[in-house]
Scaffold this active site. Structure first.
Site, PDB file in Angstrom:
ATOM      1  N   LYS A 104      14.148  16.825  -9.890  1.00  0.00           N
ATOM      2  CA  LYS A 104      13.062  16.821  -8.906  1.00  0.00           C
ATOM      3  C   LYS A 104      12.995  15.430  -8.271  1.00  0.00           C
ATOM      4  CE  LYS A 104       8.481  16.061  -8.709  1.00  0.00           C
ATOM      5  NZ  LYS A 104       8.498  15.506  -7.351  1.00  0.00           N
ATOM      6  N   GLU A 134      10.975   6.497 -19.125  1.00  0.00           N
ATOM      7  CA  GLU A 134      11.266   5.147 -18.620  1.00  0.00           C
ATOM      8  C   GLU A 134      10.110   4.785 -17.705  1.00  0.00           C
ATOM      9  OE1 GLU A 134      13.604   3.111 -19.275  1.00  0.00           O
ATOM     10  OE2 GLU A 134      15.150   4.327 -20.203  1.00  0.00           O
ATOM     11  N   CYS A 193      11.056  -1.783 -11.533  1.00  0.00           N
ATOM     12  CA  CYS A 193      10.367  -1.654 -12.820  1.00  0.00           C
ATOM     13  C   CYS A 193      10.566  -2.878 -13.690  1.00  0.00           C
ATOM     14  CB  CYS A 193      10.838  -0.400 -13.532  1.00  0.00           C
ATOM     15  SG  CYS A 193      12.605  -0.347 -13.715  1.00  0.00           S
ATOM     16  N   GLU A 215       0.709  -4.001 -13.720  1.00  0.00           N
ATOM     17  CA  GLU A 215       1.920  -3.813 -12.926  1.00  0.00           C
ATOM     18  C   GLU A 215       1.509  -3.612 -11.476  1.00  0.00           C
ATOM     19  OE1 GLU A 215       4.147  -0.091 -12.967  1.00  0.00           O
ATOM     20  OE2 GLU A 215       6.020  -1.223 -12.963  1.00  0.00           O
TER      21      GLU A 215
HETATM   22  P1  NAD Z   1       5.125   8.365 -10.245  1.00  0.00           P
HETATM   23  O1  NAD Z   1       4.831   8.369 -11.700  1.00  0.00           O
HETATM   24  O2  NAD Z   1       3.986   8.440  -9.305  1.00  0.00           O
HETATM   25  O3  NAD Z   1       6.083   9.595  -9.864  1.00  0.00           O
HETATM   26  C1  NAD Z   1       7.311   9.803 -10.535  1.00  0.00           C
HETATM   27  C2  NAD Z   1       7.713  11.269 -10.415  1.00  0.00           C
HETATM   28  O4  NAD Z   1       6.828  12.073 -11.199  1.00  0.00           O
HETATM   29  C3  NAD Z   1       7.644  11.840  -8.995  1.00  0.00           C
HETATM   30  O5  NAD Z   1       8.790  12.647  -8.771  1.00  0.00           O
HETATM   31  C4  NAD Z   1       6.388  12.703  -9.034  1.00  0.00           C
HETATM   32  O6  NAD Z   1       6.392  13.763  -8.126  1.00  0.00           O
HETATM   33  C5  NAD Z   1       6.434  13.222 -10.456  1.00  0.00           C
HETATM   34  N1  NAD Z   1       5.140  13.737 -10.955  1.00  0.00           N
HETATM   35  C6  NAD Z   1       3.896  13.347 -10.606  1.00  0.00           C
HETATM   36  N2  NAD Z   1       2.963  14.073 -11.284  1.00  0.00           N
HETATM   37  C7  NAD Z   1       3.644  14.938 -12.081  1.00  0.00           C
HETATM   38  C8  NAD Z   1       3.256  15.948 -13.027  1.00  0.00           C
HETATM   39  N3  NAD Z   1       1.978  16.211 -13.284  1.00  0.00           N
HETATM   40  N4  NAD Z   1       4.235  16.632 -13.665  1.00  0.00           N
HETATM   41  C9  NAD Z   1       5.531  16.357 -13.431  1.00  0.00           C
HETATM   42  N5  NAD Z   1       5.960  15.425 -12.536  1.00  0.00           N
HETATM   43  C10 NAD Z   1       5.033  14.716 -11.872  1.00  0.00           C
HETATM   44  O7  NAD Z   1       6.000   7.039  -9.983  1.00  0.00           O
HETATM   45  P2  NAD Z   1       6.445   6.368  -8.587  1.00  0.00           P
HETATM   46  O8  NAD Z   1       5.256   5.806  -7.894  1.00  0.00           O
HETATM   47  O9  NAD Z   1       7.354   7.292  -7.831  1.00  0.00           O
HETATM   48  O10 NAD Z   1       7.352   5.168  -9.137  1.00  0.00           O
HETATM   49  C11 NAD Z   1       6.829   3.949  -9.519  1.00  0.00           C
HETATM   50  C12 NAD Z   1       6.695   3.841 -11.035  1.00  0.00           C
HETATM   51  O11 NAD Z   1       7.941   4.140 -11.671  1.00  0.00           O
HETATM   52  C13 NAD Z   1       6.345   2.431 -11.484  1.00  0.00           C
HETATM   53  O12 NAD Z   1       5.376   2.429 -12.496  1.00  0.00           O
HETATM   54  C14 NAD Z   1       7.674   1.892 -12.014  1.00  0.00           C
HETATM   55  O13 NAD Z   1       7.554   0.827 -12.929  1.00  0.00           O
HETATM   56  C15 NAD Z   1       8.276   3.110 -12.608  1.00  0.00           C
HETATM   57  N6  NAD Z   1       9.734   2.952 -12.700  1.00  0.00           N
HETATM   58  C16 NAD Z   1      10.302   2.788 -13.950  1.00  0.00           C
HETATM   59  C17 NAD Z   1      11.677   2.580 -14.066  1.00  0.00           C
HETATM   60  C18 NAD Z   1      12.343   2.420 -15.425  1.00  0.00           C
HETATM   61  O14 NAD Z   1      13.533   2.668 -15.524  1.00  0.00           O
HETATM   62  N7  NAD Z   1      11.639   2.030 -16.468  1.00  0.00           N
HETATM   63  C19 NAD Z   1      12.462   2.561 -12.918  1.00  0.00           C
HETATM   64  C20 NAD Z   1      11.857   2.733 -11.675  1.00  0.00           C
HETATM   65  C21 NAD Z   1      10.486   2.948 -11.592  1.00  0.00           C
END
Ligand code: NAD
Length: 493
Positions: free
Chosen positions: A177, A252, A286, A385
């Site tokens: 997704k 992650e 991240c 963050e």
């Molecule tokens: P987010 O958590 O808002 O969204 C991530 C994904 O989860 C999206 O595809 C979203 O549609 C999906 N999602 C949202 N609600 C859901 C639910 N109820 N059920 C299933 N899926 C759902 O994150 P974002 O704003 O896209 O990205 C930023 C965040 O990601 C930051 O906190 C960043 O630190 C983290 N990040 C971590 C890493 C790592 O490897 N540790 C890498 C990149 C980003």
């Protein structure tokens, strides 16, 4: 006016719209104009994708010899190399990240598929020295089944590769997704999946909102494994969702990664590493090194040099080769950064450079490299963050003090140490509670190096040899080598 392009999802080897016909509009952060629409998948679309993956798992993919699967992965790696420039362009339009970075990353991502292709036929089982006569007990690593991969908006090609490559190598099938904030890159990637010849249903790429699409996917009863990258709040939903199908989860998540500069550090190296760590990708990373501790003896001098460097960073259009920092991805990002900076100033934080949104464009959300001096790391910008180009700086006296300070945060993803004393580099690295420590460098990735955090930064490792096992389960086989019949269990004595 931008001409709007309409994209389709990739389910069971076919290019499809959503069942409902609904779409999501996606904007280009450079001008905040809608540039594309993608299907808005609902429960029915998710069900189609998961069933296609389950069918492909049972009928073909899990039965192929690992070497056969490896051939497909290598073919995908070739496709990525040939199309890196195109994918980089799309990712830049989709996310606002600068083209120099997205193109380089798209090219390098091919290495992940090659690496896991190489590992595919090297995952071996064991023979157990069992305590029963005539029995031979072996363990083998078997694929888990259908994997749901949930991807955030940033670094999508990398965050997909670290899930997809090991999952496919081990015989699993996958439904990915994409993020609703930047969904097109993965749909373009799906075209390369198709060109690489991977059989239909093995990889399905869908677009939709967190709810209903992400929820339907992570609760689907045919999903056995969830690989999630995103924010900590969403992660809590994912874990709850997994209670519905009892699937295995890896997370992650975010970070508030601490970096320390000791007074014996090679300063030019430290200045470059810190700048890359927090201002690369406009801090929307991240592992951004967003908490900086400088030893008191060099504090003023080092901070002044860092400010001089940060003030020179060129903001601009992400496709421009001269640009060093592009726009923020969304207004939500900007609002969050501004809110935290305001609260930090109210609590005594001092802005030393940046701190206010830039006016170089009336349409995009540009934010300059920002450095804030903080009395302590409980001020909002030093604790939360931000996912933006904001560095909070604090002073420290001793090695012992700084270790405590670095560990005093709920996250544990990355960390950095700058010192020319290798013994100290090793000591501090061992003492820091984080999944990754960079000593005298920062912001490096490799398919060979495990990546992932501890504490609130999540669990499970991506990349590296061990990570391939996260897409397997252990199967135990008992083989009776005796030529005598088993004793009747109901005959006594
Ligand atoms: P987010 O958590 O808002 O969204 C991530 C994904 O989860 C999206 O595809 C979203 O549609 C999906 N999602 C949202 N609600 C859901 C639910 N109820 N059920 C299933 N899926 C759902 O994150 P974002 O704003 O896209 O990205 C930023 C965040 O990601 C930051 O906190 C960043 O630190 C983290 N990040 C971590 C890493 C790592 O490897 N540790 C890498 C990149 C980003």
């Amino acid at each position: 006016m931008t001409k709007i392009q309409n994209f389709k999802m990739y389910i069971n080897g076919l290019w499809v719209n959503s069942e409902s016909g609904k779409t999501i509009e996606t904007v280009n952060p450079e001008n905040n104009e809608v540039w594309a629409t993608v299907p808005e998948a609902n429960e029915k679309d998710v069900d189609k994708a998961v069933k296609a993956a389950q069918n492909a798992f049972e009928k073909s993919w899990s039965n192929l010899h690992p070497r056969e699967r490896a051939k497909y992965l290598r073919s995908l790696a070739d496709q990525l190399r040939q199309n890196a420039e195109h994918l980089g362009t799309i990712e830049t339009i989709d996310t606002g990240k600068i083209f120099r970075e997205t193109k380089t990353q798209a090219n390098y991502i091919a290495e992940y598929y090659d690496y896991f292709a190489g590992l595919a036929d090297k995952v071996e089982g064991t023979v157990v020295p069992i305590d029963k006569p005539d029995m031979q007990v072996t363990t083998t690593r078997i694929p888990i089944g259908v994997v749901a991969a949930i991807i955030p908006w940033n670094s999508q090609m990398l965050l997909t590769a670290v899930k997809l490559a090991p999952a496919l190598a081990m015989g699993n099938t996958v439904v990915i997704k994409a993020s609703e904030l930047a969904p097109v890159t993965l749909l373009e990637f799906a075209k390369l999946v198709e060109k690489s010849g991977i059989p239909k249903g093995v990889v399905n790429i869908i677009t939709g909102l967190g709810e209903p699409c992400g929820k339907a996917l992570t609760t689907h009863d045919l999903v056995e494994r969830i690989a999630f990258t995103g924010g900590p709040e969403t992660a809590k939903h994912i874990v709850k969702n997994s209670a519905e199908n009892l699937s295995q989860v890896s997370l992650e998540l975010g970070g508030k990664s601490p970096v320390v500069v000791f007074d014996d550090a090679e300063q030019e190296n430290a200045l470059n590493g810190i700048t890359a760590g927090i201002f690369g990708a406009s801090g929307q990373s991240c592992i951004a090194g967003s908490r900086l501790y400088i030893q008191s003896k060099i504090y003023d001098d080092f901070l002044n040099k860092l400010i001089a460097k940060a003030e020179k960073i060129k903001l601009g259009a992400p496709m421009d080769n001269e640009t060093q920092m592009g726009p923020l991805n969304s207004y939500k990002q900007l609002e969050n950064i501004e809110k935290n900076i305001k609260a930090t100033i109210e609590q005594g934080g001092k802005i030393r450079c940046g701190g206010k949104r830039s006016n170089i464009s009336s349409k995009a959300y540009y934010f300059p490299a920002t450095i804030i001096e903080c009395e302590n790391h409980n001020l909002p910008t030093a604790e939360n963050e931000l996912f933006g180009p904001v560095l909070s700086v604090m002073k420290f006296e001793t090695e012992e003090d700084v270790i405590k300070l670095m560990n005093d945060n709920k996250y544990g993803l990355s960390s950095g140490v700058y010192t020319s004393n290798f013994g100290r580099g090793l000591r501090v690295s061992k003492a820091i509670r984080a999944g990754i420590t960079f000593v005298n460098t920062y912001r490096l990735i490799s398919p060979m190096a495990p990546f992932g955090g501890i504490k609130d930064s999540g669990y499970g490792k991506e990349a590296g040899i061990e990570s391939i096992k996260e897409y397997t389960r252990i199967k135990t086989t008992w083989l009776n080598s005796s030529d005598k019949p088993m004793t009747d269990p109901f005959t006594m004595g």
